[in-house]
Design a protein around this motif. Structure first.
Motif, mmCIF file in Angstrom:
data_model
loop_
_atom_site.group_PDB
_atom_site.id
_atom_site.type_symbol
_atom_site.label_atom_id
_atom_site.label_comp_id
_atom_site.label_asym_id
_atom_site.label_seq_id
_atom_site.Cartn_x
_atom_site.Cartn_y
_atom_site.Cartn_z
ATOM 1 N N ASN A 101 -3.405 -3.272 -1.718
ATOM 2 C CA ASN A 101 -2.525 -3.891 -2.697
ATOM 3 C C ASN A 101 -3.065 -3.693 -4.113
ATOM 4 O O ASN A 101 -4.269 -3.839 -4.343
ATOM 5 C CB ASN A 101 -2.374 -5.389 -2.416
ATOM 6 N N HIS A 102 -2.186 -3.390 -5.052
ATOM 7 C CA HIS A 102 -2.587 -3.164 -6.438
ATOM 8 C C HIS A 102 -2.387 -4.437 -7.260
ATOM 9 O O HIS A 102 -1.389 -5.138 -7.134
ATOM 10 C CB HIS A 102 -1.765 -2.030 -7.052
ATOM 11 N N TYR A 103 -3.350 -4.710 -8.128
ATOM 12 C CA TYR A 103 -3.295 -5.838 -9.040
ATOM 13 C C TYR A 103 -3.396 -5.281 -10.462
ATOM 14 O O TYR A 103 -4.387 -4.630 -10.813
ATOM 15 C CB TYR A 103 -4.451 -6.815 -8.779
ATOM 16 N N GLU B 106 -7.424 -3.019 -13.676
ATOM 17 C CA GLU B 106 -6.532 -2.871 -12.525
ATOM 18 C C GLU B 106 -7.386 -2.706 -11.283
ATOM 19 O O GLU B 106 -8.377 -1.956 -11.283
ATOM 20 C CB GLU B 106 -5.634 -1.650 -12.707
ATOM 21 N N CYS B 107 -7.018 -3.401 -10.230
ATOM 22 C CA CYS B 107 -7.823 -3.366 -9.021
ATOM 23 C C CYS B 107 -6.960 -3.116 -7.792
ATOM 24 O O CYS B 107 -5.745 -3.334 -7.800
ATOM 25 C CB CYS B 107 -8.592 -4.680 -8.841
ATOM 26 N N VAL B 108 -7.613 -2.660 -6.733
ATOM 27 C CA VAL B 108 -6.976 -2.443 -5.434
ATOM 28 C C VAL B 108 -7.788 -3.210 -4.411
ATOM 29 O O VAL B 108 -9.001 -3.018 -4.298
ATOM 30 C CB VAL B 108 -6.934 -0.948 -5.070
ATOM 31 N N ALA C 137 -9.331 0.120 -9.722
ATOM 32 C CA ALA C 137 -8.547 1.304 -9.379
ATOM 33 C C ALA C 137 -9.190 2.548 -9.975
ATOM 34 O O ALA C 137 -9.916 2.472 -10.982
ATOM 35 C CB ALA C 137 -7.120 1.143 -9.901
ATOM 36 N N SER D 202 0.823 -1.197 0.000
ATOM 37 C CA SER D 202 0.000 0.000 0.000
ATOM 38 C C SER D 202 0.858 1.247 0.000
ATOM 39 O O SER D 202 1.895 1.326 0.642
ATOM 40 C CB SER D 202 -0.915 -0.021 1.238
ATOM 41 N N CYS E 140 -13.425 -6.488 -7.247
ATOM 42 C CA CYS E 140 -12.776 -6.587 -8.554
ATOM 43 C C CYS E 140 -13.546 -7.550 -9.452
ATOM 44 O O CYS E 140 -13.672 -7.321 -10.662
ATOM 45 C CB CYS E 140 -11.337 -7.049 -8.388
ATOM 46 N N ALA F 94 3.368 -1.827 -9.881
ATOM 47 C CA ALA F 94 2.339 -2.458 -9.066
ATOM 48 C C ALA F 94 2.886 -3.695 -8.391
ATOM 49 O O ALA F 94 3.685 -4.434 -8.955
ATOM 50 C CB ALA F 94 1.128 -2.835 -9.937
#
Length: 554
Positions: A168-170, A161-163, A81, A2, A188, A9
């Motif tokens: 945490n970023h994916y 893209e997801c958080v 995101a 984070s 997500c 990422a």
């Protein structure tokens, strides 16, 4: 990681699948061992469906209220995101004439298996979790019909893209297995499905493996049918030809069996899963024990142990409100579909959306046009306009689903604004003008569950053909309109008069002898006429009220 400012990422420990990669099995292999366990996750969805069909019978007080409320876990509805969904053309739903909106709920069955009973049933421990079962449930604005679309887990789609909840970023994937989005959390997964379907999702319900066998046993088993005897040594399913009741381990085996049905494919197996759910829904609606608060509380307690939902509905009271709304849909008006797919050419073990057919199905859902009514009442060529009203001649799912015989768009009959049921303090008397004993009590209970405070059911001297709502003075007209709106009565149902027994009198006629909303039964033969024939055939459409369905065995 984070707060990362490096522009790179973080790769999570359980990252989504690579675009063309296979998902390894417990021994590092792909193929039958993995495929065989996919369908058993279908049973996981049952606990979510239980919440939808039990419908408001749990005594929400004291110890049980606290215990069940404590079991339910909440999570954010969305996980993409910032900026990832900006260009997505998500179709915003249009309210019906009463101001009601349709409901779209993503049902997720995760294959997470932790030590204990989960691992015993699943065969090994795997804490990562993916969306092994995914169903988009659409309920029309008038609660008159519903469509459930299974999304095959092997479908290759774009993933934003997801958080996750920990920050945490994916990274975004140009194409990846649809079920892999769950690695970044259910939010997500919701956004991935919205990107694919363009349907606005209102809620999600995610359930894991624990307690599902107990839940199946608690309802006394489910009837299933196979065209010939099935003996599958891999799933341990052992059924004679014809109809059998399955529960516990046999229910699990029925849902996980692949080789026993048709060509042995995962896609065909969804038909068996849909048959199982249809049978379960019919049983839950017909089973008298669900009127018993103790039994209903027991079922809700079992379901809640495995349940994660979006934060706004993460409470007993919210789920009961939702269940009370959704229980109004008759089984005859529920259609199960499997999203049509084609072979994914880079990897023939995967599938890709069949875009033309999928667009037809999801356009109907996004515009709240029923799949469970004749095409003349729900034409895909005349969709409701996003953010506006239906085009001339079009009928949305709310209109067609509430009264297919009349095929009208319901409109409020009074000139005053319609209050919410909870705001109505005036006395309401329900008079039974039908030949069905206890009908007035049934509808009085329905109105009270919907929020009306002061409702009494009584008999009526004589048979009545048409249901009407009377108000004794102009100041009660708004309350009468609220009753008509809640029950989705057709235009012209509200008028001054009555017998003076109460400010508002609902006189129930033969046209409303059953059901919680005004919704004459739709024949099963019309169950998919709202869909073009090629889409209905490819989607293996099945009506939940059709008791003649029998799964084709090998």
């Amino acid at each position: 990681m984070s707060g990362d400012t490096s522009g790179i990422a973080e790769v999570p420990k359980h990252a989504p699948d690579p675009p063309q990669g296979a998902v390894p099995g417990p021994a590092g292999t792909v193929g039958s061992s993995v495929a065989r366990r996919r369908a058993k996750r279908m049973l996981i969805v049952l606990s979510g469906m239980m919440v939808l069909v039990i419908g408001g019978t749990v005594a929400a007080a004291g110890y049980w209220y606290y215990r069940i409320n404590h079991n339910i876990k909440g999570a954010p509805l969305h996980g993409a995101a910032p900026g990832q969904m900006g260009s997505a053309q998500i179709i915003q739903p249009t309210p019906d004439a009463y101001g009601h909106l349709p409901l779209n709920i993503l049902l997720i069955g995760t294959d997470t298996r932790l030590p204990g009973k989960d691992a015993d049933l699943g065969g090994f421990v795997d804490a990562s979790g993916r969306a092994d079962v995914e169903m988009l449930l659409h309920v029309s604005a008038d609660r008159g019909n519903a469509t459930v679309v299974s999304l095959p887990r092997d479908t290759m789609v774009p993933i934003p893209e997801c958080v996750d909840a920990k920050g945490n970023h994916y990274g975004a994937q140009g194409v990846g297995m649809i079920n892999s989005a769950l690695a970044a959390g259910p939010g997500c997964q919701v956004d991935t499905v919205e990107l694919l379907t363009h349907v606005k999702i209102d809620h999600f319900m995610m359930v894991d493996f624990s307690g599902v066998v107990d839940l199946t046993n608690a309802v006394g088993g489910v009837d299933v049918c196979v065209t010939k005897a099935v003996h599958d040594p891999d799933s341990h399913l052992d059924l004679p030809a014809g109809t059998s009741q399955v529960k516990g381990a046999q229910a699990l085996a029925f849902l996980r069996t692949r080789e026993g049905f048709a060509d042995g494919s995962d896609l065909y197996r969804t038909q068996a899963q849909h048959q199982y759910l249809s049978s379960l829904i019919r049983k839950m609606k017909d089973q008298a024990t669900l009127d018993d608060p103790i039994q209903a509380t027991h079922l809700m307690d079992i379901a809640s142990k495995s349940l994660t939902v979006d934060d706004p509905i993460a409470s007993v009271s919210s789920l009961l409100d939702l269940a009370n709304t959704l229980k109004k849909v008759p089984a005859d008006n529920i259609t199960f579909l499997t999203m049509p797919t084609v072979t994914y050419q880079p990897d023939r073990n995967r599938v890709a959306p069949d875009q033309p057919l999928d667009d037809q199905i999801f356009s109907l859902i996004a515009h709240d046009q029923s799949i469970t009514v004749p095409s003349s009442q729900s034409s895909p060529s005349q969709p409701a306009q996003p953010g506006g009203t239906p085009t001339a001649g079009a009928t949305g799912g709310s209109a067609a689903g509430s009264n297919p015989a009349a095929a009208h768009q319901p409109t409020p009959t009074g000139s005053v604004s319609t209050p919410a049921p909870s705001a109505v303090k005036d006395a309401i008397v329900v008079e039974n003008g039908t030949t069905s004993d206890g009908r007035s009590k049934q509808l009085a209970d329905t109105l009270r569950a919907d929020g009306f405070k002061n409702v009494t059911g009584v008999s009526f001297a004589g048979d009545v053909a048409t249901t009407e709502v009377f108000y004794s003075a102009p100041r009660y007209e708004a309350a009468a309109d609220a009753v008509a709106a809640t029950l989705q009565l057709p235009p012209g149902s509200v008028r001054p008069g009555g017998d003076g027994s109460a400010p508002v009198v609902l006189r129930v006629g033969a046209d409303f002898a059953t059901g919680d909303v005004f919704n004459p039964a739709i024949p099963n033969s019309a169950s998919t006429q709202g869909l073009p024939s090629d889409a209905a055939s490819s989607a293996d459409a099945m009506n939940a009220g059709d008791q003649s369905v029998c799964v084709k065995a090998q």
